[in-house]
Design an enzyme around this catalytic site. Structure first.
Site, short mmCIF file in Angstrom:
data_model
loop_
_atom_site.label_atom_id
_atom_site.label_comp_id
_atom_site.label_asym_id
_atom_site.label_seq_id
_atom_site.Cartn_x
_atom_site.Cartn_y
_atom_site.Cartn_z
N ASP A 86 -6.68 14.78 -3.41
CA ASP A 86 -5.94 13.92 -2.49
C ASP A 86 -5.30 14.82 -1.42
OD1 ASP A 86 -3.68 12.38 -1.38
OD2 ASP A 86 -4.17 10.95 -2.95
N HIS B 147 -3.61 5.43 -4.09
CA HIS B 147 -4.36 6.69 -4.00
C HIS B 147 -5.38 6.77 -5.13
CE1 HIS B 147 -1.49 8.90 -1.18
NE2 HIS B 147 -0.89 7.73 -1.41
#
Ligand code: UDP
Length: 470
Positions: free
Chosen positions: A124, A25
């Site tokens: 995110d 990520h």
């Protein structure tokens, strides 16, 4: 004259980037942040203390300080200091209510103290609840960045529906071959075994519920970013326009970034020196990413399969990627093959490895970053997915894009050997045709005027106009 005045009076756009604390990520979000900074946006990357230390060990983070207007802000990840060694076992500790509340508190403090003030938060998709709750207090928008493929993200949008329809939990014996009809646009692609692995969990499982909650929160963000490109996933990307007013497809981000910022992050030249001694397209690169953990037996099956294939291989085997390793595996692996035939490392500069002419194939766990990195270098894949989105990616690789073969489920030395031979010899020509075509489209998309380049320009323009409206 009006233009000059407007520029002088306009506040400096300042983006705060909030990744989920996992390497796959952080990588693309850090790349995007560097691009923001390169194109003149003040950028604060809110990374966990733990990952900041880890990244510092792996890369030259100090090079980032040379980028104009890029800053790290270290915050908590909310998890206890003594995390389990295997990263996938640590995941549940990042998503407890206590951990999330601690992150929210520190994000709030960060936003309160920033100068110039934040224009927006790029969060995110898995940090959506925190980001939306906290930014509401500051009256600034959230742009979601989902680090999965658009296809897998689309599948997660229908998790709740799949629970209601009884598709979830997917039963490991009965449902693996069953065609999944609950996800519009993917009816002819996914079988039970291809769904994200969380679909095998019970409906009341906290991890499944975390994904359902975060996906539903993410859909309330002002827009969404994907690390993908139009020619790869266009029909699914366009479906997101029914949820978000703006959808930005910026992939492959690492290629979009390359022409602008030329600093190499590579600390270690071992892999590249070893690859330099091999002929073009002869080496199989093997890596199962940063989270997957293999059993001792699985490691040995791969090892024998690779050795028996007769192909040279470069294998990334992290020390935290073998369950209960007792040293035996380690000594067999490290001493069982002539140095010119196999190299084992615990970290590789993957982008550089995949770009090396000696690399002719990639045996991968099908993490989304690895998949895209391989696609953009035109390196065909053998997929061995285990967790998260990997089962969806491997299905797309083999059935939709035809840039590799899917070994899903099996882990047997004979199958490994045959798959390696197929990829490197027998079926190579067919796969290479579509691989080369896809690599070409990926590389066109990031050139000036290409679809990802244009979407990046639009995103930056949109952030600049947000700063005028705040
Ligand atoms: N990576 C790397 N060197 C390694 C292993 C991984 O640079 O030895 C990078 C890889 O290039 C990719 C990321 O780590 O960008 C892994 O992300 P991915 O989505 O493929 O898998 P995950 O680790 O999230 O399962």
């Amino acid at each position: 004259m009006i233009h000059v005045m407007a520029e002088k009076e306009s506040p400096t756009p300042h983006v705060v980037v909030l990744p989920f604390p996992a390497h796959g990520h952080i990588n693309p979000m850090l790349t995007l942040s560097k691009l923001f900074s390169h194109f003149g946006l003040e950028t604060t990357f809110a990374i966990s203390h733990r990952f900041h230390t880890r990244l510092n060990k792996l890369t030259h983070l100090n090079k980032l300080t040379r980028l104009p207007s890029f800053h790290f802000a270290t915050i908590t990840d909310g998890a206890p200091s003594d995390l389990p060694k295997a990263p996938f076992q640590a995941f549940p500790l990042f998503i407890t209510p206590t951990a999330r509340a601690a992150v929210a508190t520190e994000l709030r403090d960060l936003l309160a103290g920033l100068s110039p003030p934040a224009t927006c938060v790029v969060a995110d998709g898995l940090m959506s609840t925190i980001a939306l709750d906290v930014t509401a207090e500051f009256g600034i928008p959230v742009i979601a960045f989902r680090t999965y493929s658009a296809t897998c993200t689309w599948a997660t949008v229908f998790l709740k529906k799949m629970v209601e329809e009884g598709v979830i939990p997917v039963q490991i014996q009965e449902d693996m071959e069953k065609e999944i009809t609950s996800i519009p646009g993917l009816e002819n692609l996914l079988r039970g075994q291809d769904l994200p692995v969380i679909c095998r969990l019970d409906p009341d499982h906290p991890v499944l519920n975390f994904y359902i909650t975060e996906t539903s929160a993410m859909c309330k963000a002002s827009s969404i970013i994907f690390n993908t490109f139009h020619n790869l996933e266009s029909p699914i990307i366009s479906k997101f326009s029914t949820i978000f007013p703006k959808v930005y497809s910026l992939g492959p981000l690492h290629s979009l970034f390359k022409p602008h910022i030329t600093t190499s992050n590579n600390n270690d030249t071992t892999c590249i020196t070893w690859l330099n001694s091999h002929h073009p397209n002869t080496v199989l690169y093997v890596s199962f990413g940063t989270v997957v953990c293999l059993s001792r037996d699985q490691v040995m099956e791969f090892w024998h399969g690779l050795v028996n294939s007769g192909k040279p291989f470069l294998w990334v085997l992290r020390d935290d990627s073998i369950q209960s390793g007792d040293g035996v595996v380690d000594s067999v692996l490290r001493h069982g093959v002539p140095a010119e035939r196999g190299l084992l490392v615990d970290w590789a500069p993957q982008e550089e490895v995949l770009a090396h002419p000696a690399v002719g194939g990639f045996l991968s766990h099908s993490g989304w970053n690895s998949t895209l990195e391989s696609i953009s270098e035109g390196v065909p894949l053998i997929c061995w997915p285990l967790i998260a989105d990997q089962t969806v990616n491997s299905r797309c690789v083999s059935e939709m894009w035809r840039v590799g073969i899917d070994m899903k489920g099996s882990c047997d030395r004979v199958i490994v050997e045959n798959m390696v031979r197929d990829l490197m010899e027998n079926k190579r020509e067919d796969i290479l045709r579509s691989t080369a075509e896809m690599a070409n489209m990926a590389n066109e998309s990031v050139k000036k005027g290409g679809s990802s380049y244009r979407d990046l320009e639009k995103l930056i323009e949109d952030i600049r106009s947000m700063s005028l409206n705040n």
